[in-house]
Enzyme design. Sequence first.
Site, short mmCIF file in Angstrom:
data_model
loop_
_atom_site.label_atom_id
_atom_site.label_comp_id
_atom_site.label_asym_id
_atom_site.label_seq_id
_atom_site.Cartn_x
_atom_site.Cartn_y
_atom_site.Cartn_z
N CYS A 1 0.81 -1.23 0.00
CA CYS A 1 0.00 0.00 0.00
C CYS A 1 0.85 1.28 0.00
O CYS A 1 1.43 1.60 -1.03
CB CYS A 1 -0.98 -0.05 1.17
SG CYS A 1 -2.36 1.06 0.97
N HIS B 1 -3.26 -5.67 2.58
CA HIS B 1 -2.86 -5.82 3.98
C HIS B 1 -3.43 -7.16 4.44
O HIS B 1 -3.90 -7.95 3.64
CB HIS B 1 -3.49 -4.71 4.83
CG HIS B 1 -3.03 -3.34 4.48
ND1 HIS B 1 -1.87 -2.81 4.95
CD2 HIS B 1 -3.61 -2.36 3.73
CE1 HIS B 1 -1.75 -1.57 4.51
NE2 HIS B 1 -2.77 -1.28 3.76
N1 GLN Z 1 -2.17 6.92 2.01
C1 GLN Z 1 -2.35 5.94 1.04
C2 GLN Z 1 -3.75 5.85 0.46
O1 GLN Z 1 -4.75 6.08 1.13
C3 GLN Z 1 -1.89 4.59 1.59
C4 GLN Z 1 -2.79 4.04 2.65
C5 GLN Z 1 -2.31 2.69 3.15
O2 GLN Z 1 -1.11 2.40 3.19
N2 GLN Z 1 -3.27 1.87 3.61
O3 GLN Z 1 -3.86 5.54 -0.71
#
Ligand code: GLN
Length: 239
Positions: free
Chosen positions: A92, A191
């Site tokens: 992510c 995740h």
């Molecule tokens: N800030 C990024 C987004 O919302 C990554 C979020 C995350 O790592 N879950 O796309």
Amino acid sequence: MLKVCHLYPDLLNLYGDRGNVIAFVQRCRWRGIPVEVLEINVGQPVNFNEIDFLFLGGGSDREQSLMSADLIKRKEALQEAVADGLVVLAICGGYQMLGQYYLTHQGQKIPGLGILDLYTKAGRQRMIGNVVIEVNINGEPVQVVGFENHSGQTFVGNLEPLGKVLAGFGNNGQDGLEGVRYQNVFGTYLHGPLLPKNYRLTDYFISLALQRRGLPAELTALDNRLEEAAVQAMVSRLL
Ligand code: GLN
């Protein structure tokens, strides 16, 4: 001995992403493969040539802007190690930071490492929920499960995706693609954490890391009945 590096564990560690390191280490140890874990934060030195598995987790926009400059300082060293076959898993926020840039809602352009020719821009809709993707592992289609929560929409252009979306949003909710794979670098929105939920992917990464060191990549079989039942339970609910 395999060396694992968790980069920015204090900033990039959303939704238990640290569990990916734990799963990698545990499945090595069950097979008698010794592993050492280095936790490297902003400003701390690390020699990527000595690393076998590099892990970057997810983080919010704020955390991404805090580690971006430090990561870019490591660009050349990391590029060299990637060309040498370093196995990298980035989730992510970490995945987004391997690309050219991440354009936030507020119009802030957070520069990425630029090792992968992809880019991310924040979309209007947050993409949240469970995901199933199909990943090709050694020529075999494998269903990989996870959980996504991002507003960033990533476009991988000509790069190979990690897999195709069977349920969920994936890279951008539009093109049916999820993640990226380039040499031994893997980026994904999943995740979960990803590796405890997907033992086949974990073993694939361990094999790649061993192969790169010229070590036998054939892994001792483990009893995966519980892990397999967990994957199947999730797949059957989502597909
Ligand atoms: N800030 C990024 C987004 O919302 C990554 C979020 C995350 O790592 N879950 O796309």
